[in-house]
Motif scaffolding. Structure first.
Motif, PDB file in Angstrom:
ATOM      1  N   LEU A   1       0.820  -1.210   0.000  1.00  0.00           N
ATOM      2  CA  LEU A   1       0.000   0.000   0.000  1.00  0.00           C
ATOM      3  C   LEU A   1       0.853   1.259   0.000  1.00  0.00           C
ATOM      4  O   LEU A   1       0.540   2.239  -0.692  1.00  0.00           O
ATOM      5  CB  LEU A   1      -0.927  -0.001   1.210  1.00  0.00           C
ATOM      6  CG  LEU A   1      -1.957  -1.138   1.262  1.00  0.00           C
ATOM      7  CD1 LEU A   1      -2.656  -1.154   2.613  1.00  0.00           C
ATOM      8  CD2 LEU A   1      -2.962  -1.007   0.135  1.00  0.00           C
ATOM      9  N   ARG A   2       1.929   1.246   0.741  1.00  0.00           N
ATOM     10  CA  ARG A   2       2.789   2.438   0.803  1.00  0.00           C
ATOM     11  C   ARG A   2       3.470   2.713  -0.527  1.00  0.00           C
ATOM     12  O   ARG A   2       3.848   3.857  -0.805  1.00  0.00           O
ATOM     13  CB  ARG A   2       3.814   2.268   1.919  1.00  0.00           C
ATOM     14  CG  ARG A   2       3.195   2.393   3.315  1.00  0.00           C
ATOM     15  CD  ARG A   2       4.178   2.134   4.419  1.00  0.00           C
ATOM     16  NE  ARG A   2       3.577   2.365   5.736  1.00  0.00           N
ATOM     17  CZ  ARG A   2       3.636   1.528   6.756  1.00  0.00           C
ATOM     18  NH1 ARG A   2       4.304   0.374   6.620  1.00  0.00           N
ATOM     19  NH2 ARG A   2       3.056   1.817   7.903  1.00  0.00           N
ATOM     20  N   GLN A   3       3.625   1.692  -1.347  1.00  0.00           N
ATOM     21  CA  GLN A   3       4.182   1.889  -2.685  1.00  0.00           C
ATOM     22  C   GLN A   3       3.135   2.406  -3.666  1.00  0.00           C
ATOM     23  O   GLN A   3       3.456   2.777  -4.787  1.00  0.00           O
ATOM     24  CB  GLN A   3       4.761   0.571  -3.197  1.00  0.00           C
ATOM     25  CG  GLN A   3       5.998   0.107  -2.439  1.00  0.00           C
ATOM     26  CD  GLN A   3       6.361  -1.328  -2.746  1.00  0.00           C
ATOM     27  OE1 GLN A   3       5.843  -1.930  -3.688  1.00  0.00           O
ATOM     28  NE2 GLN A   3       7.249  -1.897  -1.952  1.00  0.00           N
ATOM     29  N   ARG A   4       1.877   2.432  -3.235  1.00  0.00           N
ATOM     30  CA  ARG A   4       0.768   2.880  -4.085  1.00  0.00           C
ATOM     31  C   ARG A   4      -0.048   3.891  -3.294  1.00  0.00           C
ATOM     32  O   ARG A   4      -1.118   3.559  -2.759  1.00  0.00           O
ATOM     33  CB  ARG A   4      -0.091   1.671  -4.505  1.00  0.00           C
ATOM     34  CG  ARG A   4       0.692   0.699  -5.379  1.00  0.00           C
ATOM     35  CD  ARG A   4       0.117  -0.705  -5.351  1.00  0.00           C
ATOM     36  NE  ARG A   4       0.899  -1.582  -6.214  1.00  0.00           N
ATOM     37  CZ  ARG A   4       2.029  -2.182  -5.844  1.00  0.00           C
ATOM     38  NH1 ARG A   4       2.513  -1.990  -4.630  1.00  0.00           N
ATOM     39  NH2 ARG A   4       2.675  -2.969  -6.680  1.00  0.00           N
ATOM     40  N   PRO A   5       0.433   5.130  -3.214  1.00  0.00           N
ATOM     41  CA  PRO A   5      -0.147   6.117  -2.292  1.00  0.00           C
ATOM     42  C   PRO A   5      -1.642   6.357  -2.479  1.00  0.00           C
ATOM     43  O   PRO A   5      -2.316   6.738  -1.520  1.00  0.00           O
ATOM     44  CB  PRO A   5       0.660   7.385  -2.588  1.00  0.00           C
ATOM     45  CG  PRO A   5       1.952   6.889  -3.141  1.00  0.00           C
ATOM     46  CD  PRO A   5       1.610   5.657  -3.912  1.00  0.00           C
ATOM     47  N   TRP A   6      -2.179   6.125  -3.683  1.00  0.00           N
ATOM     48  CA  TRP A   6      -3.609   6.397  -3.869  1.00  0.00           C
ATOM     49  C   TRP A   6      -4.456   5.516  -2.971  1.00  0.00           C
ATOM     50  O   TRP A   6      -5.537   5.928  -2.518  1.00  0.00           O
ATOM     51  CB  TRP A   6      -4.013   6.257  -5.333  1.00  0.00           C
ATOM     52  CG  TRP A   6      -4.066   4.854  -5.857  1.00  0.00           C
ATOM     53  CD1 TRP A   6      -3.069   4.180  -6.490  1.00  0.00           C
ATOM     54  CD2 TRP A   6      -5.177   3.948  -5.791  1.00  0.00           C
ATOM     55  NE1 TRP A   6      -3.484   2.913  -6.816  1.00  0.00           N
ATOM     56  CE2 TRP A   6      -4.778   2.743  -6.414  1.00  0.00           C
ATOM     57  CE3 TRP A   6      -6.473   4.043  -5.282  1.00  0.00           C
ATOM     58  CZ2 TRP A   6      -5.614   1.645  -6.527  1.00  0.00           C
ATOM     59  CZ3 TRP A   6      -7.319   2.942  -5.395  1.00  0.00           C
ATOM     60  CH2 TRP A   6      -6.888   1.764  -6.010  1.00  0.00           C
ATOM     61  N   PHE A   7      -3.997   4.298  -2.679  1.00  0.00           N
ATOM     62  CA  PHE A   7      -4.726   3.431  -1.756  1.00  0.00           C
ATOM     63  C   PHE A   7      -4.853   4.092  -0.386  1.00  0.00           C
ATOM     64  O   PHE A   7      -5.875   3.988   0.279  1.00  0.00           O
ATOM     65  CB  PHE A   7      -4.004   2.090  -1.589  1.00  0.00           C
ATOM     66  CG  PHE A   7      -4.434   1.016  -2.544  1.00  0.00           C
ATOM     67  CD1 PHE A   7      -5.665   0.403  -2.426  1.00  0.00           C
ATOM     68  CD2 PHE A   7      -3.595   0.609  -3.559  1.00  0.00           C
ATOM     69  CE1 PHE A   7      -6.058  -0.610  -3.294  1.00  0.00           C
ATOM     70  CE2 PHE A   7      -3.959  -0.398  -4.437  1.00  0.00           C
ATOM     71  CZ  PHE A   7      -5.196  -1.004  -4.310  1.00  0.00           C
ATOM     72  N   LEU A   8      -3.777   4.751   0.040  1.00  0.00           N
ATOM     73  CA  LEU A   8      -3.751   5.368   1.364  1.00  0.00           C
ATOM     74  C   LEU A   8      -4.518   6.678   1.403  1.00  0.00           C
ATOM     75  O   LEU A   8      -5.127   7.017   2.415  1.00  0.00           O
ATOM     76  CB  LEU A   8      -2.305   5.619   1.792  1.00  0.00           C
ATOM     77  CG  LEU A   8      -1.398   4.394   1.900  1.00  0.00           C
ATOM     78  CD1 LEU A   8       0.023   4.828   2.211  1.00  0.00           C
ATOM     79  CD2 LEU A   8      -1.905   3.429   2.954  1.00  0.00           C
ATOM     80  N   GLN A   9      -4.518   7.393   0.297  1.00  0.00           N
ATOM     81  CA  GLN A   9      -5.026   8.761   0.297  1.00  0.00           C
ATOM     82  C   GLN A   9      -6.499   8.872  -0.044  1.00  0.00           C
ATOM     83  O   GLN A   9      -7.140   9.860   0.299  1.00  0.00           O
ATOM     84  CB  GLN A   9      -4.209   9.603  -0.694  1.00  0.00           C
ATOM     85  CG  GLN A   9      -2.742   9.723  -0.321  1.00  0.00           C
ATOM     86  CD  GLN A   9      -1.884  10.201  -1.484  1.00  0.00           C
ATOM     87  OE1 GLN A   9      -2.373  10.452  -2.577  1.00  0.00           O
ATOM     88  NE2 GLN A   9      -0.574  10.319  -1.249  1.00  0.00           N
ATOM     89  N   GLN A  10      -7.042   7.879  -0.728  1.00  0.00           N
ATOM     90  CA  GLN A  10      -8.409   7.994  -1.221  1.00  0.00           C
ATOM     91  C   GLN A  10      -9.373   7.148  -0.414  1.00  0.00           C
ATOM     92  O   GLN A  10      -9.068   6.022  -0.010  1.00  0.00           O
ATOM     93  CB  GLN A  10      -8.478   7.565  -2.691  1.00  0.00           C
ATOM     94  CG  GLN A  10      -7.681   8.441  -3.629  1.00  0.00           C
ATOM     95  CD  GLN A  10      -7.753   7.950  -5.063  1.00  0.00           C
ATOM     96  OE1 GLN A  10      -8.557   7.096  -5.390  1.00  0.00           O
ATOM     97  NE2 GLN A  10      -6.912   8.504  -5.918  1.00  0.00           N
TER      98      GLN A  10
END
Length: 338
Positions: free
Chosen positions: A163-172
């Motif tokens: 998830l940290r490598q794919r920030p959109w997962f964390l931000q949205q």
């Protein structure tokens, strides 16, 4: 001579990689003709790695029905509707990663455009093509468990680095586990137990605090049949057995499944002895299976099993669960479909 369907891949991340590899293994039927990613360096790298002749960091350049037959959309959830609509309006068929959209309004707009344009819209919901789950359905339909009354599905894994490598997962908000993983399990629940009546959702204390949406959540579900179900979804479980675990209980027995393994228990009844049977289901790449299905549908002008109308249903269940998170009460799916 068999037609090779020309595909434009939009999005070269993890899902795009899985689809690209599936297409390469179906090379006699599918030609990966072009790709796009907003990260130009990634698009160029993958074009070289996959031997794709055309790449761009601006996907609208690909939407030409003279050069492509369809597009494969592997983007963050909130981009699904707009990109799919643009592609279908250009006259291209669409295979899109789950979820179909992030709202029922978006989903309905996509369905309307697909109908108006006369193109096919299929969601790459791979649980529908998983041999283990298909075997479970076969056993249930054969009456091995009797009348179902309780189902439990648990998605257990720790994916913080991913998830940290794919920030959109964390931000949205659209990146939470219930929409990312739960939508798979709502579809699996529909496969084995039928349609959903109402849901009650609950989120757990976050283990991944930087995540905007849920990293662990539960849903208590009532099916139209009267059976009850529990979905447990997490991005944060540290476990030696990651994956999807399921238990299905019926009036005559129970069934457990995990990966390619199924264990069936049937109680003694009417002179029939007690039975326990372990089964190993041959594995198959579900990305390849869904691609074969989509190409078959295009060639024979059939509606895909996971067409937009069908995949609107698990989306409605997911959205009802998020509404239940907000309201702290049970939500009927009918409320979202007045």
């Amino acid at each position: 001579m068999m037609k090779r369907w020309r595909v434009g891949l939009i999005g070269c991340g993890w899902a795009g990689e899985q689809h690209a590899q599936a297409m390469k293994r179906l090379d006699e039927r599918v030609a990966l003709a072009a790709l796009a990613d907003v990260r130009a360096d990634l698009a160029e790298t993958k074009a070289g790695e996959w031997q794709v002749p055309v790449w761009t960091d601006h996907y609208p350049e690909l939407l030409d029905p003279n050069k492509l037959d369809l597009v494969n959309i592997c983007l963050p959830h909130d981009l699904h509707a707009s990109v799919a609509i643009e592609a279908m309006e250009a006259g291209l068929h669409v295979l899109i990663e789950k979820p179909l959209a992030t709202s029922l309004a978006e989903a309905d707009a996509m369905l309307a455009v697909a109908e108006q344009a006369g193109v096919k819209l299929m969601v790459a919901e791979n649980v529908r093509y998983d041999r283990t789950y298909l075997k479970v359905v076969e056993l249930i339909e054969a009456g091995a468990l009797g009348d179902l009354f309780m189902i439990r599905i648990s998605r257990e894994h720790e994916m913080h680095d991913y998830l940290r490598q794919r920030p959109w997962f964390l931000q949205q908000e659209s990146g939470g586990i219930m929409v990312s993983g739960g939508i798979h399990d709502y579809e699996l629940l529909r496969m084995v137990g039928g349609e959903i009546k109402h849901v009650y959702g609950l989120t757990a204390r976050k283990v991944l605090p930087e995540m905007a949406a849920d990293d662990t959540s539960l849903a208590l579900v009532r099916l139209q049949s009267g059976a009850a179900a529990i979905l447990a979804e997490s991005f944060s479980l540290k476990t030696p057995r990651p994956g999807v675990h399921g238990t299905i209980h019926g009036s005559q027995g129970s069934l457990w499944f995990y990966k390619e393994q199924i264990e069936l228990y049937q109680a003694s009844s009417d002179g029939r002895p007690e039975r326990v049977e372990a089964m190993a289901v041959p594995a198959e790449n579900t990305f390849e299976a869904e691609w074969r299905h989509f190409i078959d549908c295009l060639e024979h002008d059939r509606e895909p099993l996971t067409n937009g109308w069908e995949q609107r249903k698990p989306l409605a269940a997911v959205l009802a669960t998020y509404e239940s998170f907000r309201r702290g009460e049970r939500v009927y799916l009918q409320e979202l479909n007045p």
